[in-house]
Design an enzyme around this catalytic site. Structure first.
Site, PDB file in Angstrom:
ATOM      1  N   TYR A 108     -46.101  19.102  57.114  1.00  0.00           N
ATOM      2  CA  TYR A 108     -46.998  20.248  57.150  1.00  0.00           C
ATOM      3  C   TYR A 108     -47.026  20.812  58.570  1.00  0.00           C
ATOM      4  O   TYR A 108     -47.137  20.057  59.537  1.00  0.00           O
ATOM      5  CB  TYR A 108     -48.418  19.846  56.737  1.00  0.00           C
ATOM      6  N   GLU A 196     -48.488  29.412  57.958  1.00  0.00           N
ATOM      7  CA  GLU A 196     -48.435  28.043  57.442  1.00  0.00           C
ATOM      8  C   GLU A 196     -47.090  27.776  56.774  1.00  0.00           C
ATOM      9  O   GLU A 196     -46.623  28.591  55.981  1.00  0.00           O
ATOM     10  CB  GLU A 196     -49.574  27.867  56.427  1.00  0.00           C
TER      11      GLU A 196
END
Ligand code: GDP
Ligand code: MN
Length: 391
Positions: A108, A196
């Site tokens: 992530y 993101e």
């Protein structure tokens, strides 16, 4: 403001961040063609303004071009409901067809503005993928953060710390640090509020690749990001809000009650909504005219409110401070008359030029009720809404 994954990936590419090869399809046949060109297993990804697609069936694997066509057919023209959408879901009119990647690990990487510290913060985790929200909630120590001081950008020591948090092999550290720097450059250059990559993957061959991408942009900076504004997909929004924005009606928010509201000022708007609820009513929307009323915008807003089938009565609560009362009144009357409406309109107008405003309302022939103050306008609107619902 946001954009689709495939558009976000085009921006990542522009800033030197690697993404899988792929193409965009609006029909199953196009999807099949793209899959054939890619010449291998592919992934079909619904392009919607919502995450959680993986868990909701919005991502399909296909071993052959024929399977890609079938996968695309299952997605296109449908509405996708994920844990991030309303129960109605969002329409799928495009799918991204990408080469399937053999994943060794899902990481992530994200960047947001931290509202409390008023700084960009970069976050990284070795536990990327579809469970990241759950992991961030249950084991926050698995997500490492670095606050970025804008004048110095991402410092090498910060990027290294984040890269170690992702538990990378030594030879993957340098590319990861470079990728972080590029993501920050994109974030800055495009006035993002969020950037993101989840998952950022390490492939079986040891390459870093942005498998998914989500970019949000600061609405207050959109005037200098014309290319972003132009590609915004209105279809993904609430249809009434989308129509409002298209007609130049700013600050219109759809709610689920039956009293349409035309109000001004953030504080008075919230008071109206609260008081409505307290007195047993419920707002169908709020529309905040802002301090400088433009009659045409108000008229368009009134037309949208009247066109909303859930609206039984319109409540207008205006204090003409900087703006003139008759301009508010004219906007309401114009919108009403242009819609051939019969709906009752309860108006509390005070401040500058209110006499002229009230005259315009009274002489217009609209179904108009005068109210003297906030309490009065809300109680009258609630009462009328109740009477109409009982009929
Ligand atoms: P989201 O659920 O909307 O965030 O959609 P993502 O694009 O993040 O995809 C969800 C999940 O699908 C990823 O976490 C991966 O596990 C899986 N996935 C997506 N693309 C590929 C791929 O090319 N290969 C493999 N093996 N899995 C993929
Ligand atoms: Mn994702």
């Amino acid at each position: 403001m946001r954009i689709h994954e495939y558009q976000a990936k085009a921006l990542l590419t522009q800033f030197g961040i690697p993404v899988p090869k792929g193409g965009i399809a609006t029909t199953p046949v196009e999807a099949k063609k793209i899959a054939a060109e890619l010449g291998n297993k592919v992934v079909i990804k619904a392009q919607v303004y919502a995450g959680g697609r993986g868990k909701a069936g919005g991502i399909k694997m296909a071993d052959t071009p024929e399977e890609a066509e079938i996968g695309a057919r299952e997605l296109l023209g449908r509405r996708l409901v994920t844990e991030q959408t309303t129960p109605e879901g969002v329409p799928v009119s495009k799918v991204l067809v990408e080469e399937a990647i053999n994943i060794r690990q899902e990481l992530y990487l994200g960047l947001v503005i931290d509202e409390i510290n008023r700084l960009p913060v970069m976050m990284a985790s070795e536990a990327g993928g579809m469970e990241i929200e759950e992991i961030a909630r249950l084991s926050p120590e698995k997500v490492l953060k670095a606050y970025i001081d804008p004048p110095t950008s991402v410092q090498p020591f910060q990027a290294r710390k984040l890269a170690y948090a992702m538990n990378l092999n030594p030879e993957e550290i340098r590319p990861a640090i470079e990728l972080m720097g590029k993501l920050y450059q994109l974030f800055l250059a495009k006035d993002c509020s969020l950037a993101e990559i989840n998952p950022l993957v390490i492939t079986m061959e040891g390459k870093l690749l942005a498998l998914d991408a989500k970019l949000n942009f600061d609405d207050n900076a959109i005037f200098r990001q014309q290319d972003v504004e132009e590609i915004y997909d209105w279809e993904q929004e609430h249809p009434i809000e989308a129509r409002a924005a298209q007609l130049g009606v700013r600050n219109y928010v759809k709610l689920d009650g039956n009293i349409g509201c035309v109000v001004n000022g953030a504080g008075p708007t919230m008071s109206v909504i609260d008081l409505l609820a307290q007195m047993g009513g419920k707002a169908a929307n709020f529309y905040d005219t802002g301090p400088a009323p433009v009659p045409k915008e108000i008229a368009n807003a009134v037309k949208i409110i009247i066109g909303d089938p859930s609206v039984k009565v319109i409540l207008v609560n205006i204090f003409a401070g900087m703006g003139r009362g008759e301009r508010y009144a004219q906007g309401v009357v114009d919108g009403y008359l242009q819609s051939n409406a019969k709906l009752p309109v309860v108006v509390k107008l005070s401040g500058t030029n209110v006499e002229e405003g009230k005259r315009i309302l009274a002489e217009s022939g609209i179904n108009y009720f005068e109210a003297v103050d906030l309490h009065d306008v809300v109680s009258k609107a609630v009462e009328i809404a109740k009477q109409i619902s009982r009929r």
